[in-house]
Design a protein around this motif. Structure first.
Motif, mmCIF file in Angstrom:
data_model
loop_
_atom_site.group_PDB
_atom_site.id
_atom_site.type_symbol
_atom_site.label_atom_id
_atom_site.label_comp_id
_atom_site.label_asym_id
_atom_site.label_seq_id
_atom_site.Cartn_x
_atom_site.Cartn_y
_atom_site.Cartn_z
ATOM 1 N N ILE A 25 17.918 54.269 -6.589
ATOM 2 C CA ILE A 25 18.617 55.499 -6.198
ATOM 3 C C ILE A 25 17.695 56.715 -6.220
ATOM 4 C CG2 ILE A 25 20.899 54.659 -6.856
ATOM 5 C CD1 ILE A 25 20.709 56.417 -9.370
ATOM 6 N N GLU A 26 16.536 56.570 -6.868
ATOM 7 C CA GLU A 26 15.557 57.660 -6.854
ATOM 8 C C GLU A 26 14.532 57.505 -5.730
ATOM 9 O OE1 GLU A 26 13.781 57.905 -10.711
ATOM 10 O OE2 GLU A 26 15.474 59.029 -11.561
ATOM 11 N N ALA A 27 14.531 56.338 -5.103
ATOM 12 C CA ALA A 27 13.531 56.057 -4.065
ATOM 13 C C ALA A 27 13.741 56.947 -2.839
ATOM 14 C CB ALA A 27 13.594 54.596 -3.660
ATOM 15 N N ALA A 28 12.645 57.216 -2.147
ATOM 16 C CA ALA A 28 12.728 58.029 -0.937
ATOM 17 C C ALA A 28 13.507 57.325 0.160
ATOM 18 C CB ALA A 28 11.328 58.384 -0.440
ATOM 19 N N ARG A 29 13.538 55.998 0.119
ATOM 20 C CA ARG A 29 14.311 55.213 1.083
ATOM 21 C C ARG A 29 14.986 54.045 0.380
ATOM 22 N NH1 ARG A 29 13.527 59.124 3.388
ATOM 23 N NH2 ARG A 29 12.717 59.508 5.487
ATOM 24 N N GLY A 30 16.174 53.695 0.884
ATOM 25 C CA GLY A 30 16.907 52.557 0.366
ATOM 26 C C GLY A 30 16.532 51.281 1.097
ATOM 27 N N SER A 31 17.409 50.288 1.027
ATOM 28 C CA SER A 31 17.094 48.949 1.537
ATOM 29 C C SER A 31 17.307 48.794 3.039
ATOM 30 C CB SER A 31 17.942 47.910 0.799
ATOM 31 O OG SER A 31 19.328 48.140 1.034
ATOM 32 N N TYR A 32 17.962 49.749 3.686
ATOM 33 C CA TYR A 32 18.258 49.624 5.116
ATOM 34 C C TYR A 32 17.237 50.358 5.977
ATOM 35 C CZ TYR A 32 22.891 47.796 3.971
ATOM 36 O OH TYR A 32 23.932 47.020 3.489
ATOM 37 N N ALA A 33 16.758 49.676 7.020
ATOM 38 C CA ALA A 33 15.985 50.361 8.050
ATOM 39 C C ALA A 33 16.931 51.307 8.784
ATOM 40 C CB ALA A 33 15.381 49.353 9.020
ATOM 41 N N VAL A 34 16.415 52.459 9.200
ATOM 42 C CA VAL A 34 17.267 53.503 9.767
ATOM 43 C C VAL A 34 16.828 53.860 11.184
ATOM 44 C CG1 VAL A 34 17.957 55.939 9.548
ATOM 45 C CG2 VAL A 34 17.820 54.477 7.516
ATOM 46 N N SER A 35 17.818 54.030 12.042
ATOM 47 C CA SER A 35 17.593 54.560 13.383
ATOM 48 C C SER A 35 18.290 55.920 13.475
ATOM 49 C CB SER A 35 18.155 53.615 14.444
ATOM 50 O OG SER A 35 17.517 52.356 14.386
ATOM 51 N N GLN A 36 17.984 56.664 14.508
ATOM 52 C CA GLN A 36 18.642 57.954 14.676
ATOM 53 C C GLN A 36 18.858 58.254 16.155
ATOM 54 O OE1 GLN A 36 15.186 60.145 12.837
ATOM 55 N NE2 GLN A 36 15.636 61.616 14.480
ATOM 56 N N THR A 37 19.866 59.082 16.401
ATOM 57 C CA THR A 37 20.150 59.487 17.771
ATOM 58 C C THR A 37 20.600 60.940 17.777
ATOM 59 O OG1 THR A 37 21.418 58.939 19.768
ATOM 60 C CG2 THR A 37 22.575 58.724 17.690
ATOM 61 N N SER A 38 20.179 61.672 18.781
ATOM 62 C CA SER A 38 20.538 63.086 18.897
ATOM 63 C C SER A 38 21.857 63.245 19.642
ATOM 64 C CB SER A 38 19.441 63.858 19.628
ATOM 65 O OG SER A 38 18.243 63.849 18.883
ATOM 66 N N VAL A 39 22.638 64.222 19.228
ATOM 67 C CA VAL A 39 23.913 64.529 19.872
ATOM 68 C C VAL A 39 23.838 65.965 20.390
ATOM 69 C CG1 VAL A 39 26.399 64.773 19.555
ATOM 70 C CG2 VAL A 39 25.156 62.948 18.355
ATOM 71 N N SER A 40 23.872 66.125 21.685
ATOM 72 C CA SER A 40 23.756 67.444 22.289
ATOM 73 C C SER A 40 25.030 68.257 22.094
ATOM 74 C CB SER A 40 23.468 67.316 23.789
ATOM 75 O OG SER A 40 23.571 68.569 24.431
ATOM 76 N N SER A 41 24.854 69.548 21.892
ATOM 77 C CA SER A 41 26.017 70.433 21.781
ATOM 78 C C SER A 41 26.809 70.483 23.075
ATOM 79 C CB SER A 41 25.558 71.848 21.401
ATOM 80 O OG SER A 41 24.707 72.375 22.406
ATOM 81 N N LEU A 42 26.154 70.141 24.180
ATOM 82 C CA LEU A 42 26.826 70.189 25.479
ATOM 83 C C LEU A 42 27.835 69.063 25.659
ATOM 84 C CD1 LEU A 42 23.713 70.996 27.725
ATOM 85 C CD2 LEU A 42 25.393 72.593 26.745
ATOM 86 N N GLY A 43 27.684 68.003 24.850
ATOM 87 C CA GLY A 43 28.567 66.855 25.012
ATOM 88 C C GLY A 43 29.672 66.765 23.983
#
Length: 300
Positions: A54-72
């Motif tokens: 719980i102190e680690a910079a990252r947990g056990s899951y690989a992470v992806s990300q996606t941007s959400v535009s304010s226009l949508g």
């Protein structure tokens, strides 16, 4: 002695084989029926936690990300969604995080991958304007949750019954507003929250208030402490006052904020009692904790 076939019961044979394989180091959790956390709690995600995890910079899951535009979108200003890449564990709880006065999502972006890697879908948002007040930010947090669970491309990855909100400064004040308005939320975490309304007896969501001893923008004596004290006594709640910290401490990667936020979200969004050990007994003052209050054990 010659043994007849089926002289041993199947359960006994299974137990004998499991014990033999375990002793030989050949049996992993995949071989044990019900070894996955889902056997007892279908919402548990990830391996058994430790202080290190719980102190680690990252947990056990690989992470992806996606941007959400304010226009949508409507009702908030867009943002970025961080989520576990794999779908092997099914759906996840979701958390929306709002920034503070004059700030953008970049100010709380560090929380996105850090929380998502522990097994959550995390949405760091921009507000409609940087000057929006807490009541508006509360509505925007809920609008973002609705978008995330009903419209977004990631909606099938989310368990809509397990949602939470977080926010910094006026976003923290908005977190309380959101929890007051939507009592079905499972967790709320205001970070050095600011709100002129200091009484919150209507809140029914387990709430972790995080303040800072050196906060001169939203001093704990007039903000975080009254927030905490006004929450119902029957509510699962806690007050963490950071030591040697300022109003803007939540804007940078912070292990203490992360470890207790992760533990709170896991405990109440995922009903994962494996994390109770980090919240109860109450953490003691330390180099990073000035004070911690709460009700233990938790009941939710």
């Amino acid at each position: 002695m010659h043994l007849r076939p089926h002289a041993f019961s199947r359960p006994l044979v299974r137990a004998f084989l499991a014990a033999s394989l375990t002793a030989a180091g050949l049996l992993g959790t995949a071989f044990v029926p019900g070894a996955h956390a889902a056997a007892d709690n279908p919402y548990e995600r990830g391996p058994a936690p430790s202080v290190t995890s719980i102190e680690a910079a990252r947990g056990s899951y690989a992470v992806s990300q996606t941007s959400v535009s304010s226009l949508g979108v409507s009702g908030f200003g867009g943002g970025t969604v961080y989520y576990p890449t794999s779908t092997a564990d099914g759906t996840f709880g979701a958390v929306v995080i709002a920034p503070g006065f004059t700030a953008y999502q970049s100010s709380i972006a560090w929380l996105g991958p850090r929380l998502a890697s522990q097994g959550f879908v995390v949405f760091t948002i921009d507000t409609l304007t940087t000057l929006d007040q807490p009541d508006s930010r509360g509505r925007q947090l809920l609008a973002a949750l609705d978008y995330l669970t009903k419209t977004s491309s990631l909606r099938t990855r989310i368990d809509t019954s397990r949602l939470g909100v977080m926010g910094h400064s006026m976003g923290g004040g908005g977190t309380l507003e959101a929890a007051k308005s939507r009592t079905s939320l499972k967790a709320a975490i205001p970070l050095t929250g600011w709100n002129l309304d200091t009484t919150w007896p209507e809140v029914r969501t387990p709430t972790l208030i995080i303040g800072a001893d050196g906060d001169t923008v939203a001093p704990v004596a007039t903000h975080s402490e009254p927030f905490y004290q006004s929450l119902p006594g029957t509510l699962d709640k806690a007050y963490l006052e950071l030591n040697n910290a300022t109003h803007f401490t939540p804007n940078s990667s912070n292990t203490t904020i992360a470890k207790y936020s992760i533990s709170w979200l896991k405990r109440f969004i995922d009903s994962d009692t494996r994390y109770e050990q980090f919240l109860c007994p109450l953490p003691k003052p330390s180099l990073t904790i000035d004070e911690y209050r709460g009700n233990c054990p938790h009941t939710s």
